[in-house]
Design a protein around this motif. Structure first.
Motif, PDB file in Angstrom:
ATOM      1  N   GLN A   1       5.405  11.179  -3.875  1.00 20.02           N
ATOM      2  CA  GLN A   1       4.322  11.979  -3.096  1.00 20.02           C
ATOM      3  C   GLN A   1       4.130  11.296  -1.875  1.00 20.02           C
ATOM      4  N   MET A   2       4.421   9.943  -1.612  1.00 18.98           N
ATOM      5  CA  MET A   2       3.951   9.521  -0.409  1.00 18.98           C
ATOM      6  C   MET A   2       5.298   8.724   0.224  1.00 18.98           C
ATOM      7  N   LEU A   3       5.886   9.125   1.430  1.00 25.75           N
ATOM      8  CA  LEU A   3       6.883   8.588   2.038  1.00 25.75           C
ATOM      9  C   LEU A   3       6.516   8.233   3.330  1.00 25.75           C
ATOM     10  N   TYR A   4       6.776   6.875   3.832  1.00 19.12           N
ATOM     11  CA  TYR A   4       6.667   6.333   5.011  1.00 19.12           C
ATOM     12  C   TYR A   4       7.544   5.705   5.502  1.00 19.12           C
ATOM     13  N   LEU A   5       8.292   6.261   6.947  1.00 21.82           N
ATOM     14  CA  LEU A   5       9.609   5.839   7.275  1.00 21.82           C
ATOM     15  C   LEU A   5       9.366   5.576   8.779  1.00 21.82           C
TER      16      LEU A   5
END
Length: 162
Positions: free
Chosen positions: A143-147
């Motif tokens: 649900q949460m993707l930080y790249l």
């Protein structure tokens, strides 16, 4: 005193933690105060257990006491990890939260295949420089993707928009 056969964590998960530790220069990580938990210990003859001994940046369920615990959070954000992530990271199959942000992780981003329970993935503020693997789009619970603040190349995989 417990022995290695009395581990509370699955030995496959312990091996994955050791692979991460070894491949990211674990001996030189920036450990937090002892209030945050114990320093990871893989020395020969050690009976230290990430769940039982409450290692830093490692959270298990069910919480102690348990017979066989599973890692649900791995959170060494800002610990100074320096290196590439090993393929064994995918053996942390019950992980819900993986936050490796603000380190010096470089090279290819692992596919994380098999980590089907992963809900939050934070790899921001590292030095990853490959394409984003299309397999990331197969993580249906993500649900949460930080790249952000990496050096990824190419387009965002089509699998991430499904």
């Amino acid at each position: 005193m417990k022995s290695r056969k009395d581990l509370f964590i699955d030995p496959v998960e312990l091996a994955a933690l050791k692979a991460i530790y070894d491949s990211t220069d674990g001996k030189n990580w920036n450990w937090k105060s002892s209030r945050e938990g114990k320093i990871w210990n893989f020395s020969v003859g050690s009976t230290s257990d990430p769940c039982y001994d409450r290692w830093q940046a490692v959270y298990c369920y069910p919480d102690y006491p348990c017979r066989k615990c599973k890692l649900f959070t791995l959170f060494p954000a800002g610990y100074g990890l320096n290196g590439q992530l090993p393929p064994q990271i995918s053996n942390l199959s019950k992980l819900l939260i993986l936050d490796l942000s603000m380190n010096n992780i470089y090279g290819k981003m692992p596919t994380l295949q098999g980590m089907n329970d992963l809900y939050l993935l934070n790899l921001s503020y590292n030095s990853l420089s490959s394409q984003i693997p299309p397999e990331i789009g197969n993580l249906k619970n993500l649900q949460m993707l930080y790249l952000s603040n990496n050096s990824f190349v190419g387009n965002i995989p089509d699998t991430m928009s499904q």
